[in-house]
Structure formats: C-alpha cells, structure tokens
Write an enzyme that holds these catalytic residues in place. Structure first.
Site, short mmCIF file in Angstrom:
data_model
loop_
_atom_site.label_atom_id
_atom_site.label_comp_id
_atom_site.label_asym_id
_atom_site.label_seq_id
_atom_site.Cartn_x
_atom_site.Cartn_y
_atom_site.Cartn_z
N GLU A 1 -7.70 -17.48 23.81
CA GLU A 1 -7.84 -18.90 24.06
C GLU A 1 -8.19 -19.02 25.54
O GLU A 1 -7.32 -18.97 26.41
CB GLU A 1 -6.55 -19.68 23.78
CG GLU A 1 -6.78 -21.18 23.86
CD GLU A 1 -5.76 -21.98 24.65
OE1 GLU A 1 -5.77 -23.22 24.55
OE2 GLU A 1 -4.96 -21.41 25.39
N ASP B 1 -2.63 -17.10 24.21
CA ASP B 1 -2.59 -18.43 24.81
C ASP B 1 -3.00 -18.38 26.29
O ASP B 1 -2.56 -17.49 27.02
CB ASP B 1 -1.14 -18.93 24.69
CG ASP B 1 -0.98 -20.39 25.03
OD1 ASP B 1 -1.55 -21.22 24.31
OD2 ASP B 1 -0.25 -20.72 25.99
C1 GLC Z 1 -2.52 -23.63 25.07
C2 GLC Z 1 -1.96 -24.18 23.79
C3 GLC Z 1 -1.38 -25.53 24.08
C4 GLC Z 1 -0.27 -25.36 25.09
C5 GLC Z 1 -0.77 -24.68 26.33
C6 GLC Z 1 0.37 -24.20 27.19
O1 GLC Z 1 -3.60 -24.33 25.55
O2 GLC Z 1 -2.95 -24.23 22.81
O3 GLC Z 1 -0.89 -26.15 22.92
O4 GLC Z 1 0.25 -26.62 25.43
O5 GLC Z 1 -1.52 -23.53 26.04
O6 GLC Z 1 1.01 -23.12 26.60
#
Ligand code: GLC
Length: 568
Positions: A292, A223
């Site tokens: 991500e 994340d």
């Molecule tokens: C990422 C996740 C999202 C979350 C954010 C903070 O972007 O996909 O859902 O709110 O991180 O952890």
C-alpha cells in the site's frame, strides 16, 4: 464500426497461465468488523468470516485480504496494533484465525493478512516502555522521539502534519512530571511511528512475518509501505500532507497530493522489502506481498515490485482516475509500461476501506472527485448513475490483464452511506479535522446479506456498529442471487468469464475508437466501455458475452455501459 475492428496498439503481451497465483488473482478485501458478526456484539468477527467463506467461493474470487484483526485499542479501526502476534478479543482468538485459514485453504482460497509496520499502537508494550524510559534510552530509540524546538522545547521538532489532520507530533510527560520530548505519528497520536533505522525494529518484524507464515498465511498487504523510512534529520517540508483521500486527480491521472516528501518513498525503504522477500522466499508455496504505497509516478511505484522486493503494489493512480476515459486509458498504458519494465503484474482497484465507494464516487457531479467521506450537507451522489457507472467501471477492471482487488460489498453494488449521523463517526480523521473531513466511516458500514433478517443478516440480533441505511434490502446477497442482471450475478459472470477466457494473463490491444469510448481486445474478447453520452454499436457479428447494463439489448452499447463480446 467495421465488421473486423482494426488493431491499433498492443500495450501488454500475454503471459504464462501457470505462473504464481498472485500474478493473476482476484483478491477480495474483507474488512473484518463489517463483514459478518457471529456473536451479536454488532462488530464482525473471524468466526463470522469463516461461516461466510462460501460466499467468496460462489462469487468466484481467488483470495481474500483481511484488514487487521490483531490486538488493538481500535483507535484507527485496528490499524493501531498493540500485539502483532495475537487476535483482538473483539474479532476472536488465534484458534479462530487458524480455523479461518484452514477452511479457506480447503475451499481453494488464499489468505493475505494486513501488516502494519510503520507504526504501533501507543498501547504496544514497546511504546509503554518508551514512554516510561528516559530520553536517549534504547526503549525510546525504537520510535522517533525528538527534543522540541523553541526556548523550552515547546514547539514540535518539525512542521509535519498528521495524515488525519493536526500536528504529526505529540509531547510526552517525563518521569519528573514535566513536559519533555515529542514523538512522531504520521497518523493518529495513538499511532507512534517506529524508527526503521533501528535493527531491533527490523528483527521484530521479520519475526512477525515468520509467525504468520508459519501459521499458513499466503501473503501480506503492507500498510503505508512507502512510509517506514524517513529522510535523515526529519527536515521541515512545505508540502501538504493529504495522502489517503480528499485529493483530486488532474487530467493525466496523477494526483497532486501524492508526493515524495521527506516522510515518504525514501530509498532506504527498499532494503526492508528485500530482506522481507528473502524471508518469504524461504517458505514453500508462493507467498506474496502487496504494497500500500501512495507513490507517483507509476515508475516510482514500480520500484517496490522489482524482482527482489514485493510482488504487487496497489494501483491508486488507476483508482484516482475516476470516470474519465482519457485519464483511464493513459493510466492503463502507463501501468503496463511501468510494471512490465520490472516484470511485475499490474493491479487494479476501484474501492477499499479508505475511499468513498465507487458506486457513490462515480455518481458525483464531478466523477473524478475523491472526497474524504460524504455527509449531511454535502453534495449527494446520483445513486442510479453512480451504480450504472460503477458496474461499467468494474467490468473494465475485470477485463484487464493482471490482478484485481475487490472491496467487500462492491459485488452488491453497495453505495457509500452518505448520511451517517456525525455523532456516530469513528474515523479519527473526523475529529482531528474538527469535522471538516467526514472521514471513512461511510464505506465501512456492515454488509447486508439477507433482505428479511435483522441488520440484513450481518448479525444474529440486529446489532451493527454503524447503522445500515433502511433501504439496503435490495442490495442484499439473497435479493440479488439468481436474479439475471443483478450486480452480484454480473460480478459472478465476469469472474467466470475472466477465468474461462484467461483474461488475467491475456494481451491488451487498444482498438481505434471515439475518445469517449475505451475499446480493447484481451485475447479473443472485445471490451467496449462507453463513457460518452451516446450509444455505440458493436461490430457486425459480435456476440455479447456480458454487459454491465441489466437492460442490454442487441449489440448497442448504451452510455455508461461496458460490454464484453466475442467477435464473430
Ligand atoms: C493505511 C490504511 C488506513 C490506515 C492508515 C494508517 O492507509 O489503509 O486505513 O488508517 O494506513 O495505518
């Protein structure tokens, strides 16, 4: 068109079919609270997922990625983790995750779990200790506590804004009852950012990795992978922070709101992933990480998937291109060029738990627009057109070499819930922007399984943490199973053909075509994605293997349709 299409340009060459699974896997995102609820509390759980793993086998995916199920106050639906080594009671127990892993592996499915290293919950034991400790203490040094600006420290330490709206800093009360230091949170105030220059933080997460690798997970979805390391001195920044959504791409598929401000994509972050790679490599069985990272351009993103770092990164540039043939073609080319240069597989994604579902997004009057949620009073998508385009876009994705990510429900053609009552919204974005941004609840509505069951089979008693629209019966799995041309059967056929024709490891060659039509070959399969207003003909002798158009007739590719064909 001619009988034998002229070859134009190969932009990606075939690779070995026996490489590690993650180079060519179709990975299905399970959002645990909305997949299947076994105990009737209206929130999906791990036993619910385990009981429905057969669905993923029937669909034909290779792996699943589980969004967070760890102990959490759920201030951001579990992306606020209070204990990285245990399961939240709302989702089950450690035994339940062991049972899930065991059954998935027996069924031949890999399991990737979410790892949230940028921030913890403010209810994590470390943060409770930091709050209670004094400024300058080792407890505070695991987070980003700073003195405020202004005469009495009454102003935040810098001008950064939270991704969810409002300031990225919150001031704490010190032990003497007076307002004191501020802590950084790029997201909600309940998600304090960790200080990744602190060796304790690094050691802790390497240990968390081992904890889950020892339990048998096949990998991690990391994340906010580009956010861990911040620029020295946390300098002010003039750019606007709207990383996750609400951003509109420009023609070439680049997103003006994805930026390299001082909180993102800093050089030091790569050291973290090099260290993690050695941890993963010390385990047997091709464990993998996917970043991500909302980073552009794609060459910059590819640095996360260099041979000694992560294995994959989500391709958000592709997601952002919307329904725009020129932008799509350009982003596909650039994706292969950037990833091939570092030897990494390219990934493709259209939907996830942070964006408006593509069956709705692509039905907007501007099908490249990416609003942060849709609600009452907003433009409502054209549902029929959106679904038609979504199916065509999905068949384009599944025809491309590389690894594809599917978001639960897209195999049913599920739309966004675009009319959720505002008082039911739970995404912190909604409250933190005073409702200006609707937020991400509309793509997180529990899945419909059975047409005639309570909550469409999501829960045993009809409970559902967000209401499902009454008209969702036709989207259920049982309404679509065995019905030729249904979205579900179309996905199943696509996944089967993708495997049979080894498309995931194939070569991609563009053929000369109308600019509104994407026409390519992958191995022996011809793919024609007609994004223009007029029908086109397949070449003479072509035999249709699959069409996104349930009413496909002959060799005509109707507008908003993708056809896979074999050349005669
Ligand atoms: C990422 C996740 C999202 C979350 C954010 C903070 O972007 O996909 O859902 O709110 O991180 O952890």
């Amino acid at each position: 068109m001619t009988a034998t299409p002229a070859r134009e340009r190969t932009v990606h060459h075939a690779e070995a079919t026996d490489g590690p699974w993650w180079r060519h896997a179709v990975i299905y995102q399970v959002y645990p609270r909305s997949f299947a609820d076994s105990n009737g509390d209206g929130i999906g759980d791990l036993p619910g997922i385990t009981a429905r793993l057969d669905h993923l086998v029937e669909l034909g995916v290779d792996a699943l990625w589980l969004s967070p199920f760890y102990v959490s106050p759920q201030a951001d639906a579990g992306y606020d983790v209070a204990d990285y080594r245990d399961v939240d009671p709302v989702f089950g127990t450690l035994d339940d995750i062991d049972a899930l892993l065991d059954k998935a592996h027996r069924l031949g499915l890999r399991v990737v779990v979410d790892l949230v290293p940028n921030h913890t919950s403010d209810e994590h034991i470390w943060f409770a200790a930091a709050r209670a400790a004094a400024p300058g203490s080792p407890e505070r040094a695991r987070y980003l506590f700073r003195e405020g600006r202004g005469q009495h420290g009454e102003l935040p330490p810098n001008n950064w804004q939270s991704m969810f709206g409002g300031p990225a800093w919150t001031r704490v009360m010190e032990a003497d009852g007076r307002p004191g230091q501020w802590y950084l949170h790029l997201f909600d105030t309940k998600q304090p950012d960790l200080d990744w220059s602190n060796p304790q933080v690094r050691a802790e997460f390497e240990d968390v990795l081992r904890f889950w690798l020892d339990r048998g997970v096949d990998g991690f979805r990391v994340d906010v992978a580009h956010g861990l390391v911040k620029a020295d001195g946390l300098p002010d920044w003039a750019g606007a922070v709207t990383m996750i959504d609400g951003s509109d791409p420009v023609d070439d598929g680049t997103d003006p709101n994805v930026h390299n401000g001082p909180m993102f994509d800093q050089e030091g972050v790569h050291d973290v992933y090099r260290a993690w790679r050695t941890v993963l490599d010390s385990y047997p069985g091709d464990r993998a990480m996917v970043a991500e990272a909302w980073v552009e351009p794609l060459e910059r993103l590819a640095r996360y998937v260099r041979p000694d770092e992560m294995h994959q990164a989500f391709n958000f540039s592709f997601l952002s291109a919307g329904w725009d043939p020129l932008a799509l073609r350009s982003v596909i080319d650039r994706s292969f060029a950037a990833n091939d240069a570092v030897g990494a597989p390219t990934t493709w994604v259209l939907s996830n738990h942070d964006v408006v579902r593509h069956a709705s997004r692509l039905g907007l009057s501007d099908p490249t627009h990416r609003p942060n949620g849709i609600g009452h009073g907003d433009e409502q998508p054209d549902a029929e057109l959106g679904l038609r385009r979504a199916r065509a876009a999905s068949l384009l994705v599944l025809a491309l070499p590389g690894s594809a990510y599917l978001y639960q429900g897209e195999e049913l053609g599920l739309p966004e819930h675009t009319a959720l009552p505002d008082e039911l919204r739970q995404d912190p974005t909604y409250t933190r922007t005073d409702g200006v941004e609707r937020g991400r609840d509309g793509c997180r509505v529990p899945l419909p399984w059975e047409q005639h069951a309570p909550a469409f089979g999501f829960s045993p008693n009809g409970a559902s943490w967000l209401p499902q629209p009454a008209g969702w019966g036709g989207f259920t799995v049982d309404a679509q199973r065995g019905r030729p041309g249904s979205t579900y059967e179309t996905y199943r056929s696509a996944l089967r053909l993708r495997r049979e024709h080894r498309l995931a490891t194939g070569d991609l060659t563009w053929l000369p075509s109308d600019p509104q039509v994407l026409e390519l070959t992958n191995r022996t399969v011809l793919v024609v994605a007609n994004m223009g207003p007029t029908a086109v003909e397949l070449p003479v002798g072509a035999r249709v293997l699959l069409s996104s158009d349930a009413a496909q007739s002959g060799t005509v590719v109707a507008p908003a349709t993708t056809v896979w064909a074999e050349l005669g």
